[in-house]
Design an enzyme around this catalytic site. Structure first.
Site, PDB file in Angstrom:
ATOM      1  CG  ASP A  52      46.705  38.409  35.155  1.00 17.42           C
ATOM      2  OD1 ASP A  52      47.292  38.841  36.167  1.00 17.42           O
ATOM      3  OD2 ASP A  52      45.919  39.094  34.490  1.00 17.42           O
ATOM      4  CG  ASP A  67      49.259  38.969  39.769  1.00 21.04           C
ATOM      5  OD1 ASP A  67      50.065  38.603  38.911  1.00 21.04           O
ATOM      6  OD2 ASP A  67      48.035  38.769  39.697  1.00 21.04           O
ATOM      7  CG  ASP A  84      44.996  39.250  40.039  1.00 20.08           C
ATOM      8  OD1 ASP A  84      44.855  40.242  40.762  1.00 20.08           O
ATOM      9  OD2 ASP A  84      45.180  39.312  38.816  1.00 20.08           O
TER      10      ASP A  84
HETATM   11  P1  ADP Z   1      43.702  43.373  39.561  1.00 23.57           P
HETATM   12  O1  ADP Z   1      44.179  43.182  40.931  1.00 23.57           O
HETATM   13  O2  ADP Z   1      42.223  43.289  39.489  1.00 23.57           O
HETATM   14  O3  ADP Z   1      44.364  42.470  38.576  1.00 23.57           O
HETATM   15  P2  ADP Z   1      45.460  45.627  39.025  1.00 23.57           P
HETATM   16  O4  ADP Z   1      46.207  45.630  40.298  1.00 23.57           O
HETATM   17  O5  ADP Z   1      46.155  45.158  37.808  1.00 23.57           O
HETATM   18  O6  ADP Z   1      44.056  44.888  39.170  1.00 23.57           O
HETATM   19  O7  ADP Z   1      44.956  47.099  38.734  1.00 23.57           O
HETATM   20  C1  ADP Z   1      44.184  47.783  39.702  1.00 23.57           C
HETATM   21  C2  ADP Z   1      43.505  48.987  39.166  1.00 23.57           C
HETATM   22  O8  ADP Z   1      44.488  49.920  38.729  1.00 23.57           O
HETATM   23  C3  ADP Z   1      42.628  48.733  37.974  1.00 23.57           C
HETATM   24  O9  ADP Z   1      41.339  48.349  38.360  1.00 23.57           O
HETATM   25  C4  ADP Z   1      42.654  50.090  37.301  1.00 23.57           C
HETATM   26  O10 ADP Z   1      41.726  50.947  37.926  1.00 23.57           O
HETATM   27  C5  ADP Z   1      44.025  50.622  37.577  1.00 23.57           C
HETATM   28  N1  ADP Z   1      44.958  50.345  36.471  1.00 23.57           N
HETATM   29  C6  ADP Z   1      46.034  49.527  36.497  1.00 23.57           C
HETATM   30  N2  ADP Z   1      46.680  49.530  35.326  1.00 23.57           N
HETATM   31  C7  ADP Z   1      45.989  50.362  34.517  1.00 23.57           C
HETATM   32  C8  ADP Z   1      46.149  50.779  33.166  1.00 23.57           C
HETATM   33  N3  ADP Z   1      47.129  50.330  32.374  1.00 23.57           N
HETATM   34  N4  ADP Z   1      45.240  51.661  32.681  1.00 23.57           N
HETATM   35  C9  ADP Z   1      44.232  52.129  33.431  1.00 23.57           C
HETATM   36  N5  ADP Z   1      44.045  51.759  34.697  1.00 23.57           N
HETATM   37  C10 ADP Z   1      44.894  50.901  35.256  1.00 23.57           C
HETATM   38 MG    MG Z   2      45.857  41.438  37.674  1.00 23.39          MG
END
Ligand code: ADP
Ligand code: MG
Length: 627
Positions: free
Chosen positions: A520, A524, A327
């Site tokens: 983390d 996921d 991730d």
């Molecule tokens: P990663 O796979 O990099 O861990 P996530 O799946 O957690 O990322 O989140 C993907 C995208 O969704 C982030 O890059 C952001 O644009 C948006 N996002 C997710 N959660 C939030 C939040 N709490 N506030 C703002 N944007 C969010």
């Molecule tokens: Mg993540």
């Protein structure tokens, strides 16, 4: 030494002394038999009882059965031949028991050593009452209490430092020998040792929910999940012992029968003796104990290095890792975003950040934590209502009666808010107020210091493919992937998309290679569960991630993945060495025994010797080289 082991040792010594003494007693015939039966029963009565019980329960084929038949048979043979040589039967039983004794002693001792190495259980917590320190059971300390940790003591419960500064030794948790400094306001996890100053800590969790308790639970439950190798051994024993018994019977009956047919003297006693020797040789003790012990030591070695493996099956899977999927946020990058710019906002930047931080006040996503940090004040939660989180998109909430949307392009599209795309490098957080576009915040994250090295070291350790999955923009994803040398990057994925991608990769896996997913747990956790091996970041990761994962990295360092794989390979190598060695020596002895070139003495020495070497080899799994 425990009491049982002491009694056993006494039986061994008494029986051995009697056996030697009897050589100087000029008894003959039945009297001699009766005299020799005394040391035999002293040393072997429990084996005879176990064998008898086994026969009664129709589970005859175990070691006790083999030993009982072999020794009773040898005594009967000596009677039949009128040789009066009972020493051998008794000595075989004696050495078998010496082996058993060593086994329980060594295994008990090494298990205790391993547990001692992992011993991070705090015995007490200090509470200050009326100016005096009182030691109480950590279980009794309520969250929010003040505890005092003096230099040299272990931090018993997770909390926040409210007074004092000190250096912590975290090596028991992370395997890292570098000390860590803490000061007022810093978070502190239980299990570390306070080295220099007195710390006053306000506990944030109960003892049972604290890091130490979690780790101890994990480690204690780890050995109950059996690996395929261990299954193999129990299946093997189920087939092996009956097969050996059948072979022994054939060895006793067939050659004499053939000789009789050929008109030769049958020579029953020779062949019965060989068959009995064969039974002694075939005891599978070395295998039966050394394999679980190797896994136990491997898990112990890993946890000393700051990697918790929840079962021997995962250790085994880890050794076959061919694909590692990461991730991005929080795993390869630090997950600590800095605000770089605020664009197109019709109001003051601070005001926009305030709306964002308030709307995010309930989320545990690294982005939300970073926005709250940029806001610099503690968000007043009473101003916020109706928080909804859309994982992989963002959040919406009512702040001071204004409906606020904070998230990426997808969230804006979903809510029908026209947004302005941004070409700056970084993650873009759009903000909508009452359905109108209010601008965006550009934030960026930095990769962890060891990420690139870890990706390279994984390749060096034989991992075929590395993949990065993220919900972030393609631009950011590609940039990070290129910087770290990752083979494939998939971006703009929703949590369900990550699961799909991992399933696709599992289907495409070659041979019996395994797929490890490292995350983390924020957005996921399902993927952690779906992968062959789910590896979670322990320090930053959510509790859900630590639950869902099979392997936990205590200090979030991606380099530890390589270490975990190396440890697992070493452990499995030791397991196979022991299997091959033990079965190999057995086979050689069996052939020698069948040919009449081995007697019972050699047989029992080979058995005990192999077992001792196998146990010593197993203990090697505890020690891992520094990376
Ligand atoms: P990663 O796979 O990099 O861990 P996530 O799946 O957690 O990322 O989140 C993907 C995208 O969704 C982030 O890059 C952001 O644009 C948006 N996002 C997710 N959660 C939030 C939040 N709490 N506030 C703002 N944007 C969010
Ligand atoms: Mg993540």
């Amino acid at each position: 030494m425990r009491k049982k082991q002491k009694i056993m040792l006494a039986r061994i010594l008494i029986s051995a002394a009697m056996l030697i003494g009897l050589h100087f007693v000029p008894a003959e015939g039945w009297l001699k038999l009766a005299l020799y039966m005394v040391p035999y029963l002293v040393i072997g009565y429990d084996i005879l009882i176990k064998a008898f019980k086994g026969v009664r329960n129709r589970q005859v084929f175990d070691e006790s059965f083999l030993m009982a038949v072999a020794t009773v048979g040898a005594v009967a043979l000596a009677l039949y031949e009128k040789s009066g040589d009972y020493t051998e039967a008794i000595a075989v039983m004696l050495f078998y028991q010496v082996g058993e004794w060593f086994q329980s002693y060594a295994v008990g001792k090494s298990r205790r050593n391993i547990s001692a190495l992992m011993d991070i259980r705090p015995d007490y917590a200090n509470i200050e009452r009326d100016g005096r320190l009182e030691q109480v059971d950590p279980d009794e300390v309520e969250p929010g209490s003040l505890i005092v940790v003096q230099p040299g003591e272990r931090v018993p419960i997770d909390g926040v430092v409210v007074e004092g500064a000190s250096t912590l030794n975290t090596s028991a948790l992370t395997g890292e020998s570098l000390p860590r400094d803490v000061k007022k306001g810093g978070e502190i996890i239980s299990g570390c040792i306070n080295m220099t100053g007195v710390l006053k800590i306000r506990t944030t969790k109960e003892f049972g929910e604290s890091t130490v308790s979690k780790i101890l639970d994990l480690v204690e439950n780890a050995s109950s999940r059996k690996s395929r190798s261990e299954d193999f051994i129990s299946k093997f024993a189920r087939v092996y012992t009956p097969a050996v018994c059948a072979a022994a019977l054939a060895l006793a009956l067939l050659p004499p029968a053939v000789r009789l047919l050929l008109g030769l003297p049958a020579g029953w006693h020779v062949w019965i003796y060989r068959a009995l020797t064969f039974l002694v040789i075939s005891c599978p003790c070395a295998l039966v104990i050394s394999i679980p012990l190797s896994f136990f030591a491997g898990i112990g070695g890993a946890s000393r290095a700051g990697v918790l493996v929840k079962g021997s099956n995962y250790l085994e899977a880890l050794s076959k890792t061919g694909v590692v999927v990461f991730d991005k946020t929080g795993t390869l990058t630090r997950g600590v975003f800095e605000v770089n710019a605020v664009h197109h906002s019709g109001m003051e930047d601070e005001k926009l950040i305030e709306y964002a931080a308030l709307a995010e006040s309930a989320s545990s996503h690294p982005i939300s934590r970073s926005l709250r940090r940029a806001y610099k004040k503690e968000p007043d939660r009473s101003r916020v209502r109706d928080v909804k989180e859309f994982s992989g998109n963002g959040v919406t909430a009512l702040v001071d009666g204004v409906s606020v949307a904070v998230g990426n392009d997808r969230l804006m599209e979903r809510l029908g808010i026209p947004y302005i795309s941004c070409h700056s490098a970084g993650t873009i957080i759009h903000i909508g107020l009452n359905g109108e576009y209010a601008g965006h915040i550009v934030i960026s994250d930095v990769v962890k210091p060891h990420s690139a090295e870890a990706v390279k070291a994984l390749k060096g350790a034989g991992v075929r493919k590395t993949v990065m999955l993220t919900g972030d923009r393609k631009q950011v994803a590609d940039q990070v992937a290129a910087k770290l040398g990752i083979d494939e990057a998939c971006s703009e994925l929703l949590p369900a998309g990550k699961v799909e991608k991992v399933e696709e990769l599992i289907r495409a896996a070659k041979g019996n290679e395994k797929l490890a997913f490292v995350g983390d747990g924020i957005n996921d956790a399902p993927v952690l569960g779906r992968a062959d091996i789910g590896i979670a970041m322990g320090a930053m990761g959510s509790d859900a991630a630590i639950e869902a994962a099979d392997v936990v990295l205590m200090d979030d360092d991606p380099l530890k993945i390589v270490k975990a794989i190396r440890i697992s390979r070493k452990c499995l190598r030791i397991v196979y060495e022991n299997i091959v060695f033990a079965i190999g020596v057995k086979l050689i002895c069996l052939v020698l025994g069948a040919l009449g070139a081995a007697n019972m003495w050699l047989a029992i020495f080979a058995d005990v010797g192999v077992m001792i070497l196998a146990v010593l080899n197993a203990i090697r799994a505890l020690f891992v080289k520094k990376l």
